[in-house]
Motif scaffolding. Structure first.
Motif, PDB file in Angstrom:
ATOM      1  N   ALA A  14     -18.318 -46.833  -3.783  1.00  0.00           N
ATOM      2  CA  ALA A  14     -18.127 -48.288  -3.814  1.00  0.00           C
ATOM      3  C   ALA A  14     -19.457 -49.007  -4.008  1.00  0.00           C
ATOM      4  O   ALA A  14     -19.551 -49.970  -4.791  1.00  0.00           O
ATOM      5  N   VAL A  15     -20.489 -48.570  -3.324  1.00  0.00           N
ATOM      6  CA  VAL A  15     -21.821 -49.180  -3.484  1.00  0.00           C
ATOM      7  C   VAL A  15     -22.325 -48.957  -4.902  1.00  0.00           C
ATOM      8  O   VAL A  15     -22.867 -49.864  -5.536  1.00  0.00           O
ATOM      9  N   GLY A  16     -22.144 -47.753  -5.422  1.00  0.00           N
ATOM     10  CA  GLY A  16     -22.562 -47.465  -6.797  1.00  0.00           C
ATOM     11  C   GLY A  16     -21.810 -48.313  -7.808  1.00  0.00           C
ATOM     12  O   GLY A  16     -22.396 -48.824  -8.769  1.00  0.00           O
ATOM     13  N   LEU A  17     -20.517 -48.487  -7.589  1.00  0.00           N
ATOM     14  CA  LEU A  17     -19.709 -49.324  -8.470  1.00  0.00           C
ATOM     15  C   LEU A  17     -20.176 -50.772  -8.419  1.00  0.00           C
ATOM     16  O   LEU A  17     -20.317 -51.428  -9.454  1.00  0.00           O
ATOM     17  N   TYR A  18     -20.462 -51.280  -7.226  1.00  0.00           N
ATOM     18  CA  TYR A  18     -20.948 -52.645  -7.071  1.00  0.00           C
ATOM     19  C   TYR A  18     -22.309 -52.820  -7.759  1.00  0.00           C
ATOM     20  O   TYR A  18     -22.534 -53.815  -8.461  1.00  0.00           O
ATOM     21  N   LEU A  19     -23.209 -51.872  -7.565  1.00  0.00           N
ATOM     22  CA  LEU A  19     -24.528 -51.959  -8.194  1.00  0.00           C
ATOM     23  C   LEU A  19     -24.429 -51.899  -9.712  1.00  0.00           C
ATOM     24  O   LEU A  19     -25.155 -52.606 -10.421  1.00  0.00           O
ATOM     25  N   SER A  20     -23.529 -51.080 -10.220  1.00  0.00           N
ATOM     26  CA  SER A  20     -23.330 -50.995 -11.668  1.00  0.00           C
ATOM     27  C   SER A  20     -22.796 -52.314 -12.213  1.00  0.00           C
ATOM     28  O   SER A  20     -23.244 -52.803 -13.248  1.00  0.00           O
ATOM     29  N   TRP A  21     -21.830 -52.906 -11.524  1.00  0.00           N
ATOM     30  CA  TRP A  21     -21.259 -54.194 -11.928  1.00  0.00           C
ATOM     31  C   TRP A  21     -22.340 -55.281 -11.906  1.00  0.00           C
ATOM     32  O   TRP A  21     -22.435 -56.081 -12.833  1.00  0.00           O
ATOM     33  N   THR A  22     -23.164 -55.296 -10.859  1.00  0.00           N
ATOM     34  CA  THR A  22     -24.241 -56.285 -10.741  1.00  0.00           C
ATOM     35  C   THR A  22     -25.270 -56.099 -11.853  1.00  0.00           C
ATOM     36  O   THR A  22     -25.745 -57.082 -12.441  1.00  0.00           O
ATOM     37  N   ALA A  23     -25.618 -54.865 -12.165  1.00  0.00           N
ATOM     38  CA  ALA A  23     -26.574 -54.601 -13.243  1.00  0.00           C
ATOM     39  C   ALA A  23     -26.027 -55.075 -14.588  1.00  0.00           C
ATOM     40  O   ALA A  23     -26.761 -55.639 -15.405  1.00  0.00           O
ATOM     41  N   GLY A  24     -24.741 -54.893 -14.819  1.00  0.00           N
ATOM     42  CA  GLY A  24     -24.120 -55.372 -16.056  1.00  0.00           C
ATOM     43  C   GLY A  24     -24.167 -56.889 -16.157  1.00  0.00           C
ATOM     44  O   GLY A  24     -24.448 -57.455 -17.214  1.00  0.00           O
ATOM     45  N   ASP A  27     -27.685 -57.953 -16.907  1.00  0.00           N
ATOM     46  CA  ASP A  27     -28.012 -57.673 -18.304  1.00  0.00           C
ATOM     47  C   ASP A  27     -27.426 -58.751 -19.224  1.00  0.00           C
ATOM     48  O   ASP A  27     -28.087 -59.232 -20.142  1.00  0.00           O
ATOM     49  N   ARG A  28     -26.171 -59.148 -18.984  1.00  0.00           N
ATOM     50  CA  ARG A  28     -25.563 -60.208 -19.787  1.00  0.00           C
ATOM     51  C   ARG A  28     -26.271 -61.548 -19.579  1.00  0.00           C
ATOM     52  O   ARG A  28     -26.470 -62.305 -20.535  1.00  0.00           O
ATOM     53  N   LEU A  29     -26.654 -61.836 -18.345  1.00  0.00           N
ATOM     54  CA  LEU A  29     -27.386 -63.067 -18.062  1.00  0.00           C
ATOM     55  C   LEU A  29     -28.726 -63.073 -18.801  1.00  0.00           C
ATOM     56  O   LEU A  29     -29.120 -64.085 -19.387  1.00  0.00           O
ATOM     57  N   HIS A  30     -29.399 -61.940 -18.787  1.00  0.00           N
ATOM     58  CA  HIS A  30     -30.684 -61.820 -19.487  1.00  0.00           C
ATOM     59  C   HIS A  30     -30.499 -62.053 -20.988  1.00  0.00           C
ATOM     60  O   HIS A  30     -31.309 -62.738 -21.623  1.00  0.00           O
ATOM     61  N   ALA A  31     -29.450 -61.508 -21.552  1.00  0.00           N
ATOM     62  CA  ALA A  31     -29.184 -61.701 -22.986  1.00  0.00           C
ATOM     63  C   ALA A  31     -28.909 -63.168 -23.293  1.00  0.00           C
ATOM     64  O   ALA A  31     -29.380 -63.700 -24.305  1.00  0.00           O
TER      65      ALA A  31
END
Length: 123
Positions: A14-24, A27-31
């Protein structure tokens, strides 16, 4: 013991899934930020180019032409850290020159002035 390991694995997943979602999302915000910055830079360059063309067209009086040309040139040559200051100085120069309706009308009446004023307003 086995159920504890299962719960630890579920929590880690669950933590890994949350971190992956946050990183995505980051990344979109940065773009989007990069695209917005590029659009703003393009608008500044367009506005500065039009102002420079107007300054060299002979439509304005010599003093106004020099002030506008220098502000537009500084805006076009500004480094990324100085773009905000250059944009502000270009805006101040344009307000100083075109602050009066009579000046805008004089520019519009000159040969080629109507197109230049319209293009500057669009930029």
């Amino acid at each position: 013991m086995t159920s504890t390991l299962i719960w630890i694995a579920v929590v880690l997943f669950a933590v890994g899934l949350y971190l992956s979602w946050t990183a995505g999302r980051l990344d979109r915000l940065h773009a989007r930020i990069d695209a917005s910055r590029a659009a703003l830079d393009a608008q500044l360059l367009r506005r500065a180019s039009v102002a420079q063309e107007l300054a060299t067209s002979g439509v304005l009086d010599p003093a106004a032409s020099i002030v506008l040309y220098e502000a537009a040139h500084a805006a076009r040559q500004a480094e990324e850290e100085q773009r905000e200051v250059a944009e502000s100085e270009l805006s101040q120069a344009l307000r100083a020159i075109f602050g009066e309706v009579q000046q805008v009308e004089a520019v519009r009446e000159a040969p080629g002035g109507d197109e230049a004023a319209t293009e500057l307003a669009a930029a």
